[in-house]
Write a protein that holds these residues in place. Structure first.
Motif, PDB file in Angstrom:
ATOM      1  N   THR A  66      39.725  44.367  36.466  1.00 38.48           N
ATOM      2  CA  THR A  66      39.703  43.129  37.249  1.00 38.48           C
ATOM      3  C   THR A  66      40.349  41.999  36.453  1.00 38.48           C
ATOM      4  O   THR A  66      41.170  41.238  36.981  1.00 38.48           O
ATOM      5  CB  THR A  66      38.254  42.753  37.621  1.00 38.48           C
ATOM      6  N   LEU A  67      40.011  41.901  35.175  1.00 42.22           N
ATOM      7  CA  LEU A  67      40.588  40.876  34.307  1.00 42.22           C
ATOM      8  C   LEU A  67      42.095  41.045  34.191  1.00 42.22           C
ATOM      9  O   LEU A  67      42.859  40.078  34.307  1.00 42.22           O
ATOM     10  CB  LEU A  67      39.928  40.944  32.929  1.00 42.22           C
ATOM     11  N   ILE A  68      42.554  42.270  34.005  1.00 38.33           N
ATOM     12  CA  ILE A  68      43.986  42.545  33.889  1.00 38.33           C
ATOM     13  C   ILE A  68      44.700  42.176  35.183  1.00 38.33           C
ATOM     14  O   ILE A  68      45.769  41.563  35.168  1.00 38.33           O
ATOM     15  CB  ILE A  68      44.231  44.022  33.518  1.00 38.33           C
ATOM     16  N   ARG A  69      44.120  42.542  36.316  1.00 39.26           N
ATOM     17  CA  ARG A  69      44.745  42.243  37.611  1.00 39.26           C
ATOM     18  C   ARG A  69      44.821  40.744  37.880  1.00 39.26           C
ATOM     19  O   ARG A  69      45.692  40.290  38.616  1.00 39.26           O
ATOM     20  CB  ARG A  69      43.986  42.940  38.729  1.00 39.26           C
ATOM     21  N   MET A  70      43.899  39.991  37.288  1.00 35.78           N
ATOM     22  CA  MET A  70      43.916  38.542  37.477  1.00 35.78           C
ATOM     23  C   MET A  70      45.123  37.910  36.792  1.00 35.78           C
ATOM     24  O   MET A  70      45.601  36.866  37.217  1.00 35.78           O
ATOM     25  CB  MET A  70      42.624  37.927  36.944  1.00 35.78           C
ATOM     26  N   GLY A  71      45.605  38.540  35.719  1.00 37.91           N
ATOM     27  CA  GLY A  71      46.816  38.103  35.046  1.00 37.91           C
ATOM     28  C   GLY A  71      46.864  36.622  34.741  1.00 37.91           C
ATOM     29  O   GLY A  71      45.986  36.068  34.088  1.00 37.91           O
ATOM     30  N   SER A  72      47.893  35.965  35.254  1.00 33.17           N
ATOM     31  CA  SER A  72      48.125  34.551  34.945  1.00 33.17           C
ATOM     32  C   SER A  72      47.051  33.639  35.522  1.00 33.17           C
ATOM     33  O   SER A  72      46.928  32.491  35.101  1.00 33.17           O
ATOM     34  CB  SER A  72      49.501  34.117  35.445  1.00 33.17           C
ATOM     35  N   LYS A  73      46.264  34.141  36.458  1.00 28.31           N
ATOM     36  CA  LYS A  73      45.175  33.322  37.002  1.00 28.31           C
ATOM     37  C   LYS A  73      44.166  32.972  35.910  1.00 28.31           C
ATOM     38  O   LYS A  73      43.569  31.904  35.937  1.00 28.31           O
ATOM     39  CB  LYS A  73      44.470  34.057  38.148  1.00 28.31           C
ATOM     40  N   VAL A  74      43.987  33.866  34.954  1.00 28.49           N
ATOM     41  CA  VAL A  74      43.074  33.602  33.832  1.00 28.49           C
ATOM     42  C   VAL A  74      43.595  32.432  33.005  1.00 28.49           C
ATOM     43  O   VAL A  74      42.834  31.547  32.625  1.00 28.49           O
ATOM     44  CB  VAL A  74      42.895  34.861  32.946  1.00 28.49           C
ATOM     45  N   VAL A  75      44.901  32.412  32.743  1.00 26.97           N
ATOM     46  CA  VAL A  75      45.494  31.312  31.985  1.00 26.97           C
ATOM     47  C   VAL A  75      45.291  30.004  32.749  1.00 26.97           C
ATOM     48  O   VAL A  75      44.935  28.979  32.163  1.00 26.97           O
ATOM     49  CB  VAL A  75      46.991  31.574  31.710  1.00 26.97           C
ATOM     50  N   GLY A  76      45.492  30.028  34.062  1.00 23.92           N
ATOM     51  CA  GLY A  76      45.262  28.836  34.873  1.00 23.92           C
ATOM     52  C   GLY A  76      43.821  28.373  34.796  1.00 23.92           C
ATOM     53  O   GLY A  76      43.548  27.172  34.716  1.00 23.92           O
ATOM     54  N   LEU A  77      42.900  29.320  34.812  1.00 23.73           N
ATOM     55  CA  LEU A  77      41.481  28.983  34.703  1.00 23.73           C
ATOM     56  C   LEU A  77      41.191  28.344  33.347  1.00 23.73           C
ATOM     57  O   LEU A  77      40.472  27.348  33.267  1.00 23.73           O
ATOM     58  CB  LEU A  77      40.616  30.232  34.901  1.00 23.73           C
ATOM     59  N   LEU A  78      41.762  28.887  32.293  1.00 29.75           N
ATOM     60  CA  LEU A  78      41.556  28.314  30.961  1.00 29.75           C
ATOM     61  C   LEU A  78      42.112  26.894  30.880  1.00 29.75           C
ATOM     62  O   LEU A  78      41.502  26.018  30.275  1.00 29.75           O
ATOM     63  CB  LEU A  78      42.190  29.200  29.890  1.00 29.75           C
ATOM     64  N   LYS A  79      43.267  26.672  31.493  1.00 30.32           N
ATOM     65  CA  LYS A  79      43.832  25.323  31.515  1.00 30.32           C
ATOM     66  C   LYS A  79      42.904  24.377  32.264  1.00 30.32           C
ATOM     67  O   LYS A  79      42.683  23.242  31.857  1.00 30.32           O
ATOM     68  CB  LYS A  79      45.212  25.337  32.168  1.00 30.32           C
ATOM     69  N   PHE A  80      42.360  24.851  33.388  1.00 31.30           N
ATOM     70  CA  PHE A  80      41.458  24.029  34.197  1.00 31.30           C
ATOM     71  C   PHE A  80      40.191  23.698  33.411  1.00 31.30           C
ATOM     72  O   PHE A  80      39.745  22.567  33.373  1.00 31.30           O
ATOM     73  CB  PHE A  80      41.097  24.768  35.492  1.00 31.30           C
ATOM     74  N   VAL A  81      39.623  24.702  32.741  1.00 33.74           N
ATOM     75  CA  VAL A  81      38.379  24.514  31.990  1.00 33.74           C
ATOM     76  C   VAL A  81      38.583  23.567  30.821  1.00 33.74           C
ATOM     77  O   VAL A  81      37.749  22.720  30.536  1.00 33.74           O
ATOM     78  CB  VAL A  81      37.824  25.876  31.499  1.00 33.74           C
ATOM     79  N   SER A  82      39.727  23.682  30.142  1.00 32.24           N
ATOM     80  CA  SER A  82      39.966  22.832  28.972  1.00 32.24           C
ATOM     81  C   SER A  82      40.316  21.404  29.381  1.00 32.24           C
ATOM     82  O   SER A  82      40.092  20.480  28.609  1.00 32.24           O
ATOM     83  CB  SER A  82      41.079  23.407  28.106  1.00 32.24           C
ATOM     84  N   GLY A  83      40.887  21.233  30.565  1.00 30.03           N
ATOM     85  CA  GLY A  83      41.236  19.908  31.049  1.00 30.03           C
ATOM     86  C   GLY A  83      42.457  19.311  30.387  1.00 30.03           C
ATOM     87  O   GLY A  83      42.857  18.200  30.676  1.00 30.03           O
ATOM     88  N   LYS A  84      43.100  20.030  29.475  1.00 27.41           N
ATOM     89  CA  LYS A  84      44.240  19.474  28.745  1.00 27.41           C
ATOM     90  C   LYS A  84      45.424  20.442  28.806  1.00 27.41           C
ATOM     91  O   LYS A  84      46.183  20.545  27.862  1.00 27.41           O
ATOM     92  CB  LYS A  84      43.878  19.261  27.273  1.00 27.41           C
ATOM     93  N   GLY A  85      45.530  21.198  29.873  1.00 21.10           N
ATOM     94  CA  GLY A  85      46.660  22.124  29.964  1.00 21.10           C
ATOM     95  C   GLY A  85      46.544  23.274  28.984  1.00 21.10           C
ATOM     96  O   GLY A  85      47.545  23.814  28.583  1.00 21.10           O
ATOM     97  N   GLY A  86      45.314  23.605  28.583  1.00 20.42           N
ATOM     98  CA  GLY A  86      45.097  24.747  27.688  1.00 20.42           C
ATOM     99  C   GLY A  86      45.255  24.419  26.235  1.00 20.42           C
ATOM    100  O   GLY A  86      45.195  25.296  25.398  1.00 20.42           O
ATOM    101  N   LYS A  87      45.436  23.135  25.876  1.00 19.27           N
ATOM    102  CA  LYS A  87      45.647  22.788  24.471  1.00 19.27           C
ATOM    103  C   LYS A  87      44.356  22.662  23.699  1.00 19.27           C
ATOM    104  O   LYS A  87      44.343  22.782  22.499  1.00 19.27           O
ATOM    105  CB  LYS A  87      46.447  21.498  24.371  1.00 19.27           C
TER     106      LYS A  87
END
Length: 174
Positions: A149-170
């Motif tokens: 499931t995690l693998i299939r999510m692919g780039s959606k995980v990166v988007g989620l991390l950016k959203f959670v961090s609030g700073k574009g993933g930085k």
């Protein structure tokens, strides 16, 4: 089987080992070393050495066949088990010695002869390797269906991390 052998070669696995693994994986019955040598056109000694390597990786094993005293072999057919065994073997052969070497170097990191820049790089390597090693141990406990499931999510995980961090993933997420 030829492509599996080529891929194995790209990953640092002997081509013959990879081809034999592919043959055993695709076979619907256990095969003898003679069967393997005949089907792949390989020398019997090459087959024997390759089978020993597959046995060491736990990607193949001997199985008894009623009425036949020869050794027969079959391969692991569960793809997640195969991936786990390969990852474990690679970790033991490649990552663990690196972790040990970095830990040994860290024992001398306070030596005043070591420049601050080198000391910082050692600390960074140490932290990185510990993080990777910890992640690996955690992944062993994740069920394969969840990993898929995690693998299939692919780039959606990166988007989620950016959203959670609030700073574009930085910002580092804990």
């Amino acid at each position: 089987m030829l492509r599996w052998g080529d891929m194995g070669g790209q990953w640092g696995v002997n081509r013959s080992v990879a081809q034999i693994h592919a043959l055993l994986f695709l076979s619907d019955r256990p095969l003898t070393a003679e069967d393997i040598a005949d089907k792949l056109g390989m020398a019997r000694s090459n087959v024997s050495n390759s089978l020993r390597e597959l046995l060491a990786w736990k990607l193949a094993w001997r199985v008894p066949v009623l009425g036949d005293r020869r050794d027969h072999y079959e391969a692991e057919t569960d793809l997640w088990q195969m991936a786990t065994k390969v990852a474990q073997g690679r970790k033991e052969r490649e990552i663990d010695p690196m972790v040990a070497a970095i830990r040994a170097a860290m024992a001398h990191a306070d030596d005043p002869r070591i420049s601050p820049a080198v000391r910082q790089r050692l600390h960074s390597m140490h932290d990185f390797m510990n993080t990777v090693e910890g992640w690996y141990q955690q992944m062993l406990n994740v069920p394969p269906a969840q990993i898929m499931t995690l693998i299939r999510m692919g780039s959606k995980v990166v988007g989620l991390l950016k959203f959670v961090s609030g700073k574009g993933g930085k910002k580092e997420i804990e």
